[in-house]
Design an enzyme around this catalytic site. Structure first.
Site, PDB file in Angstrom:
ATOM      1  N   ASN B  69       1.368  -4.117  10.921  1.00 52.87           N
ATOM      2  CA  ASN B  69       0.566  -4.307   9.712  1.00 52.87           C
ATOM      3  C   ASN B  69       1.478  -4.537   8.528  1.00 52.87           C
ATOM      4  O   ASN B  69       2.574  -3.996   8.451  1.00 52.87           O
ATOM      5  CB  ASN B  69      -0.360  -3.104   9.473  1.00 52.87           C
ATOM      6  CG  ASN B  69       0.300  -2.013   8.663  1.00 52.87           C
ATOM      7  OD1 ASN B  69       0.315  -2.040   7.429  1.00 52.87           O
ATOM      8  ND2 ASN B  69       0.892  -1.043   9.345  1.00 52.87           N
ATOM      9  N   LEU B  73       0.240  -1.397   0.960  1.00 53.23           N
ATOM     10  CA  LEU B  73      -0.255  -0.323   0.083  1.00 53.23           C
ATOM     11  C   LEU B  73      -1.407  -0.732  -0.828  1.00 53.23           C
ATOM     12  O   LEU B  73      -1.401  -0.445  -2.022  1.00 53.23           O
ATOM     13  CB  LEU B  73       0.897   0.229  -0.783  1.00 53.23           C
ATOM     14  CG  LEU B  73       1.999   0.950  -0.020  1.00 53.23           C
ATOM     15  CD1 LEU B  73       3.147   1.286  -0.957  1.00 53.23           C
ATOM     16  CD2 LEU B  73       1.451   2.226   0.620  1.00 53.23           C
ATOM     17  N   CYS B 131       7.554   3.316   3.504  1.00 52.80           N
ATOM     18  CA  CYS B 131       6.735   2.161   3.822  1.00 52.80           C
ATOM     19  C   CYS B 131       7.587   0.897   3.834  1.00 52.80           C
ATOM     20  O   CYS B 131       8.207   0.553   2.840  1.00 52.80           O
ATOM     21  CB  CYS B 131       5.596   2.013   2.811  1.00 52.80           C
ATOM     22  SG  CYS B 131       4.425   0.788   3.378  1.00 52.80           S
ATOM     23  N   THR B 194       6.100   3.501  10.204  1.00 45.09           N
ATOM     24  CA  THR B 194       6.160   2.355  11.128  1.00 45.09           C
ATOM     25  C   THR B 194       7.576   1.792  11.244  1.00 45.09           C
ATOM     26  O   THR B 194       8.390   1.910  10.336  1.00 45.09           O
ATOM     27  CB  THR B 194       5.227   1.245  10.640  1.00 45.09           C
ATOM     28  OG1 THR B 194       5.541   0.942   9.283  1.00 45.09           O
ATOM     29  CG2 THR B 194       3.777   1.667  10.723  1.00 45.09           C
TER      30      THR B 194
HETATM   31  C1  LIG Z   1      -2.859  -0.265   9.007  1.00 44.34           C
HETATM   32  C2  LIG Z   1      -1.868   0.827   8.685  1.00 44.34           C
HETATM   33  C3  LIG Z   1      -1.678   1.232   7.360  1.00 44.34           C
HETATM   34  C4  LIG Z   1      -0.762   2.228   7.046  1.00 44.34           C
HETATM   35  N1  LIG Z   1      -0.640   2.632   5.745  1.00 44.34           N
HETATM   36  C5  LIG Z   1       0.189   3.677   5.429  1.00 44.34           C
HETATM   37  C6  LIG Z   1       0.255   4.198   4.104  1.00 44.34           C
HETATM   38  O1  LIG Z   1      -0.436   3.728   3.181  1.00 44.34           O
HETATM   39  N2  LIG Z   1       1.101   5.231   3.851  1.00 44.34           N
HETATM   40  C7  LIG Z   1       1.873   5.797   4.833  1.00 44.34           C
HETATM   41  O2  LIG Z   1       2.598   6.753   4.575  1.00 44.34           O
HETATM   42  N3  LIG Z   1       1.806   5.346   6.108  1.00 44.34           N
HETATM   43  C8  LIG Z   1       0.990   4.295   6.429  1.00 44.34           C
HETATM   44  N4  LIG Z   1       0.914   3.854   7.744  1.00 44.34           N
HETATM   45  C9  LIG Z   1       1.758   4.500   8.775  1.00 44.34           C
HETATM   46  C10 LIG Z   1       0.981   5.543   9.556  1.00 44.34           C
HETATM   47  O3  LIG Z   1       0.496   6.572   8.713  1.00 44.34           O
HETATM   48  C11 LIG Z   1       1.855   6.162  10.676  1.00 44.34           C
HETATM   49  O4  LIG Z   1       2.962   6.809  10.109  1.00 44.34           O
HETATM   50  C12 LIG Z   1       2.368   5.133  11.654  1.00 44.34           C
HETATM   51  O5  LIG Z   1       1.428   4.131  11.863  1.00 44.34           O
HETATM   52  C13 LIG Z   1       2.750   5.738  13.013  1.00 44.34           C
HETATM   53  O6  LIG Z   1       1.636   6.279  13.695  1.00 44.34           O
HETATM   54  P1  LIG Z   1       0.787   5.498  14.815  1.00 44.34           P
HETATM   55  O7  LIG Z   1       1.762   4.936  15.810  1.00 44.34           O
HETATM   56  O8  LIG Z   1      -0.124   6.525  15.392  1.00 44.34           O
HETATM   57  O9  LIG Z   1       0.064   4.399  14.114  1.00 44.34           O
HETATM   58  C14 LIG Z   1       0.011   2.836   8.076  1.00 44.34           C
HETATM   59  C15 LIG Z   1      -0.177   2.421   9.400  1.00 44.34           C
HETATM   60  C16 LIG Z   1      -1.110   1.437   9.730  1.00 44.34           C
HETATM   61  C17 LIG Z   1      -1.293   1.044  11.172  1.00 44.34           C
END
Ligand SMILES: Cc1cc2nc3c(=O)[nH]c(=O)nc-3n(C[C@H](O)[C@H](O)[C@H](O)COP(=O)(O)O)c2cc1C
Ligand SMILES: Cc1cc2nc3c(=O)[nH]c(=O)nc-3n(C[C@H](O)[C@H](O)[C@H](O)COP(=O)(O)OP(=O)(O)OC[C@H]3O[C@@H](n4cnc5c(N)ncnc54)[C@H](O)[C@@H]3O)c2cc1C
Ligand code: FES
Lengths: 243, 303
Positions: B69, B73, B131, B194
């Site tokens: 993604n 923000l 991020c 990510t």
């Molecule tokens: C669509 C999307 C938007 C995200 N937006 C944020 C965000 O605004 N702030 C943040 O700290 N992490 C954000 N993340 C990261 C997630 O909170 C998480 O740390 C990361 O995706 C790893 O977890 P997962 O593998 O379960 O997705 C985002 C992830 C995704 C997929």
């Protein structure tokens, strides 16, 4: 929004790379033409968004074009296969604005949502006309289905192999209409925007994460503020669109 | 009866399951599907000082067992979050929420944290210094121990609530960043954000995502996330919220054995909106299966 399991009743090739998938299951969350569903497919991480082509109390019809891995997988589905589907997604078309002679314009994979829309408008006594745009005759589908509804149907093909040669805008030039509804690839939407002489509604596509408003993956700017194509769309009014 | 309760810096959670920031909006979409009060807590969308539209679309690309993604923000800004989103959220979520804060300067982080610190609904503040989507922002703070230290210290000086620093995996040595945050007074750590990734469309022969690159997450990253939580647990004594690729109750237990006190679930919510509910329901039987009586007792158990 609702998550439920649908059963494949029929999956049939309608035209070149184009399939009609008839499913049975809980359609109670689908409320308007122009909404879409999001389908979980084995081997694909993200769901696949597909417009509702037609529905009743227990049947859902989708039409899709094979363009990649997910739709390729769908083309191999057979009767009794089960699918996990999120239904009732998106805003759908606003029928109240149609006037007496609405024009429905669909291009390729954008044709399906026009079917249920045409059905509903005709049920309301509207004198609807439809333009169906294709690249070539081999892609043609649903011409008869639309005609059976009692709508006037115009066909355009880019190569002139069937109907009017050219794009849907070619057909628009000679039709008068009170309002219009359009769904298709973005270049077509832009062309229709320029050509149109009335107000109307546009259905947009965007790559989606969730399809239900949670991830901000599909945002666009409009004159009425930021919108999510999946939740506040996919249908936008002509007056609010910023290209 | 097995015990799924856990505490995070004094915040008592019924279970360690927390939807991750950016994948749960402000909760409403999911509240339509199930009672989100069953969650341990949830981390709301990354919030900045000013409203942000984010990056151009396409912002999403699919990968094997995961996704990329580059939302960038998108959020309505801290002011609106406090005035509009939090009161709306109160109607469907009665527990304490985790406030995820992002920024492009120390002043911005401080401004947002100071504002959110006064909100009763907020249980703890999670500061995103990782991020990868924003060209000149977030990334920098999370990639050097010095800047991580600086931003942590500045935030700790003006907040009363527990502050968790959310770390980026896109670094050579995550342990040194974790230690710097601890030294600067962080109450806990969230990891991982990510991984920087990309996809190219074979038909157009161009990157799928408008911004070319984006954050890779989902099931595929679980082993990387687990390894980082394991390493950081050895090096710090503050609590860790572990995340990255969690998609089932077994993953939760594995992550806790590596050293996490709680977990977050991100991308999986987008494809299975019921996943957090399902994991919460599966957790007790999975604990029984592995003869675990209390989650509190297994944190860091693999060391
Ligand atoms: C669509 C999307 C938007 C995200 N937006 C944020 C965000 O605004 N702030 C943040 O700290 N992490 C954000 N993340 C990261 C997630 O909170 C998480 O740390 C990361 O995706 C790893 O977890 P997962 O593998 O379960 O997705 C985002 C992830 C995704 C997929
Ligand atoms: C609201 C909406 C309604 C749609 N309705 C229909 C329909 O009725 N009939 C139909 O044939 N197609 C429709 N599409 C397009 C359809 O979603 C894509 O063709 C399909 O997702 C392609 O998947 P794939 O795995 O075959 O292709 P791949 O290219 O392998 O897919 C890779 C990724 O890109 C995404 N993607 C690829 N093309 C598109 C696209 N055009 N729009 C959005 N995401 C895309 C996929 O969902 C997937 O996440 C609709 C799209 C949207 C957003
Ligand atoms: S696809 Fe997630 S908000 Fe639209």
């Amino acid at each position: 929004m609702k998550q439920s399991i649908f059963t494949v009743e029929n999956n049939e090739c309608l035209a070149k790379n184009t399939y009609e998938l008839i499913l049975s299951g809980d359609t109670s969350d689908i409320t308007k033409p122009g909404q879409f569903v999001n389908i979980k497919l084995d081997g694909c991480f993200l769901r696949r968004p597909i417009s509702v082509c037609d529905y009743d109390d227990k049947t859902l019809t989708l039409i899709y074009k094979v363009v990649g891995r997910g739709t390729e997988f769908m083309s191999k589905l057979t009767k009794c296969d089960k699918l996990d589907i999120l239904t009732g997604l998106g805003n759908g078309y606003d029928l109240s604005k149609s006037g007496d002679t609405p024009l429905l314009i669909g291009g390729g994979a954008g044709i399906p949502p026009m079917y249920k829309l045409a059905k509903e408008l005709i049920k309301e006594g509207k004198n609807a006309a439809v333009i169906l745009g294709f690249n070539e005759e081999q892609e043609l589908f649903y011409e008869d289905k639309f005609k059976e509804l009692g709508t006037k149907v115009y066909i355009t093909t880019a190569d002139g192999s069937k109907g009017i040669k050219g794009f849907v805008t070619e057909a628009m030039k000679n039709i008068s209409y009170s309002y219009f509804y359009v769904c298709g690839p973005e270049p077509m939407l832009r062309a229709v925007y320029k050509e149109s002489i009335a107000e109307g509604q546009f259905s947009f596509e965007e790559r989606m994460g969730c399809g239900f408003g949670a991830c901000m993956g599909c945002s666009c700017k409009t004159k009425y503020g930021n919108k999510r194509i999946c939740k506040d769309g996919p249908v936008l009014f002509k007056e609010e669109i910023i290209w | 009866m097995v015990d799924t309760k856990i505490t995070l810096s004094g915040l008592a959670l019924d279970n360690p399951i927390i939807p991750a920031s950016g994948t749960f909006g402000y909760g409403y979409e999911y509240a339509e599907l199930y009672d989100i009060n069953m969650l341990g807590s949830f981390s709301f969308k990354g919030t900045t000082k000013e409203p942000r539209f984010g990056n151009p679309t396409p912002r999403i690309a699919e990968c094997s067992e995961g996704m990329i993604n580059s939302v960038g923000l998108q959020n309505p800004g801290i002011e609106k979050v406090i005035e509009e989103e939090l009161p709306k959220l109160k109607k469907c979520f009665s527990k304490k929420v985790i406030a995820n804060i992002s920024g492009f300067s120390i002043e911005e982080y401080v401004h947002c944290c100071e504002k959110i610190d006064g909100e009763k609904q907020v249980g703890l503040i999670e500061v995103n210094i990782s991020c990868p989507n924003v060209h000149n922002g977030g990334m920098a703070f999370g990639t050097s121990p010095e800047s991580a230290f600086e931003v942590t210290k500045a935030i700790k000086e003006i907040t009363k609530k527990p502050v968790y620093m959310k770390l980026s995996p896109n670094v050579t040595d995550i342990v040194s960043i974790a230690k710097a945050c601890e030294e600067a007074g962080a109450d806990g750590l969230s990891l991982i954000n990510t991984l920087l990734g990309m996809r190219i469309d074979l038909k157009t022969k161009k990157p799928v995502i408008a911004n070319k690159m984006g954050g890779f997450s989902g099931r595929a990253i679980f082993p990387v996330a687990l390894r980082m939580v394991y390493q950081v647990y050895e090096a710090v004594s503050i609590p860790i919220i572990g995340m990255g690729g969690i998609s089932k109750a077994e993953d939760v237990i594995e992550m806790m054995l590596a050293g996490a006190r709680a977990v977050q679930i991100g991308a999986e919510n987008l494809v299975n909106p019921y996943i957090c509910k399902q994991i919460i329901e599966d957790l007790p039987k999975t604990m029984e299966k592995y003869k675990i009586e209390s989650l509190e007792n297994i944190v860091g158990g693999a060391h």
